[in-house]
Design a protein around this motif. Structure first.
Motif, PDB file in Angstrom:
ATOM      1  N   ASP A 244       0.563  -4.461  -3.494  1.00  0.00           N
ATOM      2  CA  ASP A 244       0.134  -5.247  -2.333  1.00  0.00           C
ATOM      3  C   ASP A 244       1.340  -5.815  -1.593  1.00  0.00           C
ATOM      4  O   ASP A 244       1.338  -5.904  -0.361  1.00  0.00           O
ATOM      5  N   GLY A 245       2.372  -6.213  -2.343  1.00  0.00           N
ATOM      6  CA  GLY A 245       3.608  -6.665  -1.708  1.00  0.00           C
ATOM      7  C   GLY A 245       4.264  -5.563  -0.896  1.00  0.00           C
ATOM      8  O   GLY A 245       4.768  -5.798   0.214  1.00  0.00           O
TER       9      GLY A 245
ATOM     10  N   GLY B 181      12.246   2.726  -3.575  1.00  0.00           N
ATOM     11  CA  GLY B 181      11.437   1.973  -4.531  1.00  0.00           C
ATOM     12  C   GLY B 181       9.960   2.297  -4.475  1.00  0.00           C
ATOM     13  O   GLY B 181       9.220   1.968  -5.404  1.00  0.00           O
ATOM     14  N   VAL B 182       9.515   2.957  -3.397  1.00  0.00           N
ATOM     15  CA  VAL B 182       8.078   3.190  -3.202  1.00  0.00           C
ATOM     16  C   VAL B 182       7.663   4.606  -3.580  1.00  0.00           C
ATOM     17  O   VAL B 182       6.649   4.803  -4.259  1.00  0.00           O
TER      18      VAL B 182
ATOM     19  N   GLN C  80      -7.147   3.692  -9.697  1.00  0.00           N
ATOM     20  CA  GLN C  80      -7.249   4.659  -8.609  1.00  0.00           C
ATOM     21  C   GLN C  80      -7.078   3.969  -7.260  1.00  0.00           C
ATOM     22  O   GLN C  80      -6.455   4.516  -6.334  1.00  0.00           O
ATOM     23  N   ASP C  81      -7.603   2.749  -7.150  1.00  0.00           N
ATOM     24  CA  ASP C  81      -7.437   1.983  -5.916  1.00  0.00           C
ATOM     25  C   ASP C  81      -5.958   1.653  -5.684  1.00  0.00           C
ATOM     26  O   ASP C  81      -5.463   1.752  -4.552  1.00  0.00           O
ATOM     27  N   VAL C  82      -5.257   1.267  -6.741  1.00  0.00           N
ATOM     28  CA  VAL C  82      -3.820   1.006  -6.624  1.00  0.00           C
ATOM     29  C   VAL C  82      -3.087   2.282  -6.209  1.00  0.00           C
ATOM     30  O   VAL C  82      -2.186   2.256  -5.358  1.00  0.00           O
ATOM     31  N   TYR C  83      -3.476   3.396  -6.800  1.00  0.00           N
ATOM     32  CA  TYR C  83      -2.840   4.680  -6.479  1.00  0.00           C
ATOM     33  C   TYR C  83      -3.051   5.045  -5.013  1.00  0.00           C
ATOM     34  O   TYR C  83      -2.128   5.534  -4.343  1.00  0.00           O
TER      35      TYR C  83
ATOM     36  N   VAL D 208      -0.675   3.077  -2.987  1.00  0.00           N
ATOM     37  CA  VAL D 208       0.679   3.622  -3.123  1.00  0.00           C
ATOM     38  C   VAL D 208       0.857   4.835  -2.208  1.00  0.00           C
ATOM     39  O   VAL D 208       1.896   4.979  -1.534  1.00  0.00           O
ATOM     40  N   LEU D 209      -0.153   5.707  -2.166  1.00  0.00           N
ATOM     41  CA  LEU D 209      -0.064   6.883  -1.290  1.00  0.00           C
ATOM     42  C   LEU D 209       0.035   6.474   0.167  1.00  0.00           C
ATOM     43  O   LEU D 209       0.834   7.032   0.937  1.00  0.00           O
TER      44      LEU D 209
END
Length: 322
Positions: free
Chosen positions: A150-151, A196-197, A224-227, A230-231
């Motif tokens: 989220d950051g 870093g991403v 999966q939501d975090v993934y 990230v995408l």
């Protein structure tokens, strides 16, 4: 107060207890333990290494800064490296905080290189999802990754706003030198942010592998939501990097265009000035000429100078050279 927590059967039982007390609960399968170390010494790391059976290579990675975001798999634990990012919108500079995470069957250990990463936000995220605490380490790790990603999302939005503002300044009548400095600062921050991403895609995807037994089935949708986030951040970062490069190239093209315009004007004025110089120089020869030593000679040369200069000026204006 120490950053420590003890969950038993999904219920927060204790927090703020000394790290030394972790050994009393780490062998209990009903417990999920978290503790945080900020800029620990090698002696501190040696203690937790002995308590949790951590691999010496993982400990070495903690002691050596600037690791690539990654997930290492060892027999007794997993070792994870991620970065918390902070962005200064005034200067366009990005600051990264390395966060190393040891993941065992029922313990999560976070090791921060400094206190710039807000660990309290992670605690608030856990408290907001108490119903998921029964999933133990899987729940704790998700809360940490959720805050980190989220950051990243907030920073890429801030970078997008900054770059959009740069686009508006780009077509000002006289772009300032500050525009160029800010463009290079944002480009540098994007390159650092991208390092870093982008590896986070591989990290999250590896964590979700079933053979690692880290993510419980009930927590899989949350990971999966975090993934997905990230995408989105990774794709957004690539697009902004291209956009900053385009802004820089456009700025350089504008500078070349302005230089050409200035050169056209200087050349045009030089041509206009050359005509009277040529005529007066010609009539200044030490030989007789038509109208020599007569008023008609002066007026003839003056009329020719004015006519030629005005003619050149009109011709250059039509070609937008002046």
């Amino acid at each position: 107060m120490s950053h420590t927590r003890l969950y038993r059967h999904g219920v927060l039982e204790a927090e703020g207890f000394p790290v030394a007390d972790v050994s009393d609960h780490v062998s209990d399968p009903a417990c999920a333990i978290w503790f945080d170390l900020c800029a620990p010494s090698p002696a501190d790391l040696a203690v937790i290494s002995e308590e949790l059976g951590l691999h010496k290579l993982a400990i070495e990675d903690v002691l050596h800064d600037r690791q690539r975001p990654k997930l290492d798999v060892y027999d007794s634990h997993l070792f994870l490296t991620v970065y918390g990012e902070q962005f200064d919108s005034g200067t366009g500079q990005l600051t990264s905080t390395e966060i190393n995470v040891f993941i065992t069957r029922n313990a999560l250990v976070t090791v921060r290189e400094n206190d710039r990463f807000d660990i309290q936000e992670v605690i608030r995220r856990w408290d907001a999802s108490r119903d998921l605490a029964k999933h133990g380490v899987s729940f704790l790790l998700h809360g940490l990754l959720d805050v980190v990603v989220d950051g990243h999302f907030e920073i890429i939005q801030a970078l997008d706003d900054q770059i959009e503002a740069l686009e508006g300044e780009l077509f000002d009548e006289q772009p300032s030198r500050e525009l160029q400095r800010h463009t290079f600062a944002l480009r540098k921050s994007l390159v650092q942010f991208r390092r870093g991403v982008l590896p986070m895609r591989e990290v999250i995807n590896s964590l979700m592998r079933r053979d690692l037994h880290v993510v419980e089935a009930a927590m899989a949708p949350y990971y999966q939501d975090v993934y997905d986030h990230v995408l989105r951040v990774a794709e957004w970062t690539d697009s902004l990097r291209d956009l900053v490069s385009n802004i820089r190239e456009t700025h350089l093209s504008q500078q070349g265009y302005r230089l050409n315009a200035i050169m056209k004007k200087l050349t045009s004025w030089a041509a206009i000035i050359a005509v009277p110089t040529m005529i007066t120089g010609f009539y200044g020869q030490n030989v007789p000429y038509p109208g020599s030593e007569q008023p008609i000679g002066f007026w003839t040369s003056a009329i020719v100078i004015v006519t030629a200069s005005v003619g050149l000026y009109v011709a250059f204006r039509k070609r937008d050279w002046l």
